[in-house]
Motif scaffolding. Structure first.
Motif, PDB file in Angstrom:
ATOM      1  N   SER A  66      59.733  19.533  -0.481  1.00 59.40           N
ATOM      2  CA  SER A  66      60.124  19.142  -1.881  1.00 59.40           C
ATOM      3  C   SER A  66      60.114  17.805  -1.870  1.00 59.40           C
ATOM      4  O   SER A  66      60.384  17.144  -0.760  1.00 59.40           O
ATOM      5  CB  SER A  66      61.311  19.992  -2.350  1.00 59.40           C
ATOM      6  OG  SER A  66      62.383  19.550  -1.591  1.00 59.40           O
ATOM      7  N   LEU A  67      59.931  17.252  -3.028  1.00 58.54           N
ATOM      8  CA  LEU A  67      60.207  15.728  -3.679  1.00 58.54           C
ATOM      9  C   LEU A  67      61.368  15.795  -4.256  1.00 58.54           C
ATOM     10  O   LEU A  67      61.532  16.417  -5.430  1.00 58.54           O
ATOM     11  CB  LEU A  67      59.083  15.078  -3.998  1.00 58.54           C
ATOM     12  CG  LEU A  67      57.871  15.284  -3.336  1.00 58.54           C
ATOM     13  CD1 LEU A  67      56.447  14.626  -3.949  1.00 58.54           C
ATOM     14  CD2 LEU A  67      57.945  14.209  -2.120  1.00 58.54           C
ATOM     15  N   ASP A  68      62.447  14.766  -3.936  1.00 57.98           N
ATOM     16  CA  ASP A  68      63.639  14.518  -4.818  1.00 57.98           C
ATOM     17  C   ASP A  68      63.258  13.946  -6.090  1.00 57.98           C
ATOM     18  O   ASP A  68      63.650  14.119  -7.102  1.00 57.98           O
ATOM     19  CB  ASP A  68      64.621  13.939  -4.204  1.00 57.98           C
ATOM     20  CG  ASP A  68      65.106  14.895  -2.822  1.00 57.98           C
ATOM     21  OD1 ASP A  68      65.997  15.503  -3.319  1.00 57.98           O
ATOM     22  OD2 ASP A  68      64.905  14.651  -1.761  1.00 57.98           O
ATOM     23  N   TYR A  69      62.305  13.027  -5.840  1.00 56.21           N
ATOM     24  CA  TYR A  69      61.675  11.960  -7.069  1.00 56.21           C
ATOM     25  C   TYR A  69      60.331  11.871  -6.863  1.00 56.21           C
ATOM     26  O   TYR A  69      59.763  11.322  -5.567  1.00 56.21           O
ATOM     27  CB  TYR A  69      62.434  10.628  -7.278  1.00 56.21           C
ATOM     28  CG  TYR A  69      63.856  11.072  -7.556  1.00 56.21           C
ATOM     29  CD1 TYR A  69      63.897  10.689  -9.026  1.00 56.21           C
ATOM     30  CD2 TYR A  69      64.766  11.131  -6.845  1.00 56.21           C
ATOM     31  CE1 TYR A  69      65.253  10.870  -9.647  1.00 56.21           C
ATOM     32  CE2 TYR A  69      66.223  11.505  -7.327  1.00 56.21           C
ATOM     33  CZ  TYR A  69      66.482  11.222  -8.631  1.00 56.21           C
ATOM     34  OH  TYR A  69      67.503  11.028  -9.518  1.00 56.21           O
ATOM     35  N   LEU A  70      59.397  12.103  -7.854  1.00 51.06           N
ATOM     36  CA  LEU A  70      58.263  11.296  -8.193  1.00 51.06           C
ATOM     37  C   LEU A  70      58.288  10.030  -9.322  1.00 51.06           C
ATOM     38  O   LEU A  70      58.895  10.350  -9.989  1.00 51.06           O
ATOM     39  CB  LEU A  70      57.028  12.369  -8.669  1.00 51.06           C
ATOM     40  CG  LEU A  70      55.731  11.810  -8.882  1.00 51.06           C
ATOM     41  CD1 LEU A  70      55.029  11.132  -7.940  1.00 51.06           C
ATOM     42  CD2 LEU A  70      54.952  13.013  -9.652  1.00 51.06           C
ATOM     43  N   ILE A  71      57.907   9.145  -8.444  1.00 47.17           N
ATOM     44  CA  ILE A  71      58.026   8.031  -9.217  1.00 47.17           C
ATOM     45  C   ILE A  71      56.680   7.506  -9.639  1.00 47.17           C
ATOM     46  O   ILE A  71      55.792   6.919  -8.797  1.00 47.17           O
ATOM     47  CB  ILE A  71      58.766   6.635  -8.746  1.00 47.17           C
ATOM     48  CG1 ILE A  71      60.261   7.228  -8.363  1.00 47.17           C
ATOM     49  CG2 ILE A  71      59.006   5.449  -9.537  1.00 47.17           C
ATOM     50  CD1 ILE A  71      61.015   6.138  -7.553  1.00 47.17           C
ATOM     51  N   VAL A  72      56.345   7.396 -10.985  1.00 45.31           N
ATOM     52  CA  VAL A  72      54.857   6.791 -11.382  1.00 45.31           C
ATOM     53  C   VAL A  72      55.216   5.284 -11.923  1.00 45.31           C
ATOM     54  O   VAL A  72      55.701   5.262 -13.146  1.00 45.31           O
ATOM     55  CB  VAL A  72      54.443   7.746 -12.279  1.00 45.31           C
ATOM     56  CG1 VAL A  72      52.880   7.303 -12.941  1.00 45.31           C
ATOM     57  CG2 VAL A  72      54.011   9.251 -11.807  1.00 45.31           C
ATOM     58  N   THR A  73      54.704   4.400 -11.095  1.00 42.93           N
ATOM     59  CA  THR A  73      55.054   3.113 -11.515  1.00 42.93           C
ATOM     60  C   THR A  73      54.510   2.824 -12.905  1.00 42.93           C
ATOM     61  O   THR A  73      54.884   1.702 -13.714  1.00 42.93           O
ATOM     62  CB  THR A  73      54.792   2.020 -10.402  1.00 42.93           C
ATOM     63  OG1 THR A  73      53.259   2.116 -10.281  1.00 42.93           O
ATOM     64  CG2 THR A  73      55.457   2.344  -9.301  1.00 42.93           C
ATOM     65  N   HIS A  74      53.180   3.204 -12.929  1.00 37.98           N
ATOM     66  CA  HIS A  74      52.532   2.958 -14.314  1.00 37.98           C
ATOM     67  C   HIS A  74      51.247   3.930 -14.160  1.00 37.98           C
ATOM     68  O   HIS A  74      51.037   4.558 -13.468  1.00 37.98           O
ATOM     69  CB  HIS A  74      52.112   1.412 -14.456  1.00 37.98           C
ATOM     70  CG  HIS A  74      51.178   1.014 -13.590  1.00 37.98           C
ATOM     71  ND1 HIS A  74      51.410   1.065 -12.181  1.00 37.98           N
ATOM     72  CD2 HIS A  74      49.784   0.560 -13.757  1.00 37.98           C
ATOM     73  CE1 HIS A  74      50.516   0.293 -11.418  1.00 37.98           C
ATOM     74  NE2 HIS A  74      49.198   0.323 -12.471  1.00 37.98           N
TER      75      HIS A  74
END
Length: 266
Positions: A66-74
């Motif tokens: 699992s991923l705690d966070y997925l961050i899409v920068t743009h």
């Protein structure tokens, strides 16, 4: 497996409780970074369309379920393209995104998959912090809801990791305006920075490097679209050791006291 190591000292704290590792994918001229400790995992960007299966395979190899966070920068396709597959195949607990959406097939697939998984992405409009397994993350949003020049790139989220005495800086595809904002607001120095915009030359880079004083840099580029010579020259003149994902994936280990950087050539 060939693994080349370089060390940079980051302090003298002897009480490190975990290692932060970063796998910088060889994704062409595209960004995908998996940051993980024994008990946490964060993904910054997902490469181009079709790259999600490479990310999910690597997560499987590392035992990351699992991923705690997925961050899409743009929302450019070379940062968002693999998001649908990642969301489809891995449990994602939180999603953070930029404030400047784009009308594209990748964006449509991404939003549809969020809905399928009953996830609501948080659009970051104020600086936010969260901590995972001894690592503090800061997500810095653009100051504007839109820019006249390169609005998508200049809307990039900028991510900072702080692990005891070590700091790393991930700059998305920030161009001059976005870099100038960040430079004006931050006084910090960093052991390593992920260079913005795949190593393309921007005039603000000179001030960025002078102010942040990194010892190491990672550039996401490809043989077809390599980093600019002027960018590499700037790093060299300032004593910054550059690692290029077009050569091989880059592996970083941050134990809170020092950062180890190398090429993963298996």
């Amino acid at each position: 497996m060939l693994f080349c190591l370089v060390l940079t000292g980051c302090g003298n704290n002897e009480n490190s409780i975990s290692e932060l590792k970063v796998y910088c994918f060889q994704a062409g001229k595209a960004d995908a970074f998996l940051l993980y400790t024994e008990n946490s995992a964060v993904l910054i960007d997902t490469g181009e369309s079709g790259f999600g299966k490479t990310i999910t395979k690597k997560c499987g190899e590392l035992g990351i379920k699992s991923l705690d966070y997925l961050i899409v920068t743009h929302f450019d396709q070379d940062h968002l393209g693999g998001a649908k597959k990642v969301l489809e195949d891995i449990e994602v607990k939180n999603v953070l995104q930029s404030n400047f959406p784009k009308n594209s097939s990748e964006y449509s697939k991404y939003t549809a998959q969020l809905e399928e998984k009953s996830l609501t992405a948080v659009t970051v409009r104020e600086r936010m912090n969260f901590s995972l397994d001894g690592v503090k993350y800061t997500v810095d949003p653009p100051e504007s809801e839109g820019y006249d020049d390169s609005p998508s790139n200049n809307s990039s989220l900028i991510v900072v990791t702080e692990h005891e005495a070590c700091r790393m800086l991930f700059l998305g595809d920030a161009e001059d305006k976005r870099m100038e904002e960040y430079i004006a607001a931050s006084e910090a120095e960093y052991g390593l920075i992920k260079m913005p915009h795949h190593g393309r030359w921007h005039s603000a880079l000179k001030k960025l490097i002078e102010k942040t004083s990194p010892e190491y840099a990672v550039i996401t580029s490809s043989d077809d679209e390599p980093e600019d010579d002027k960018t590499v020259d700037l790093l060299d003149k300032n004593g910054v050791k550059a690692f290029l994902t077009r050569v091989n994936p880059v592996v970083i280990t941050d134990n809170g006291k020092e950062i180890t950087v190398g090429y993963d050539a298996h």
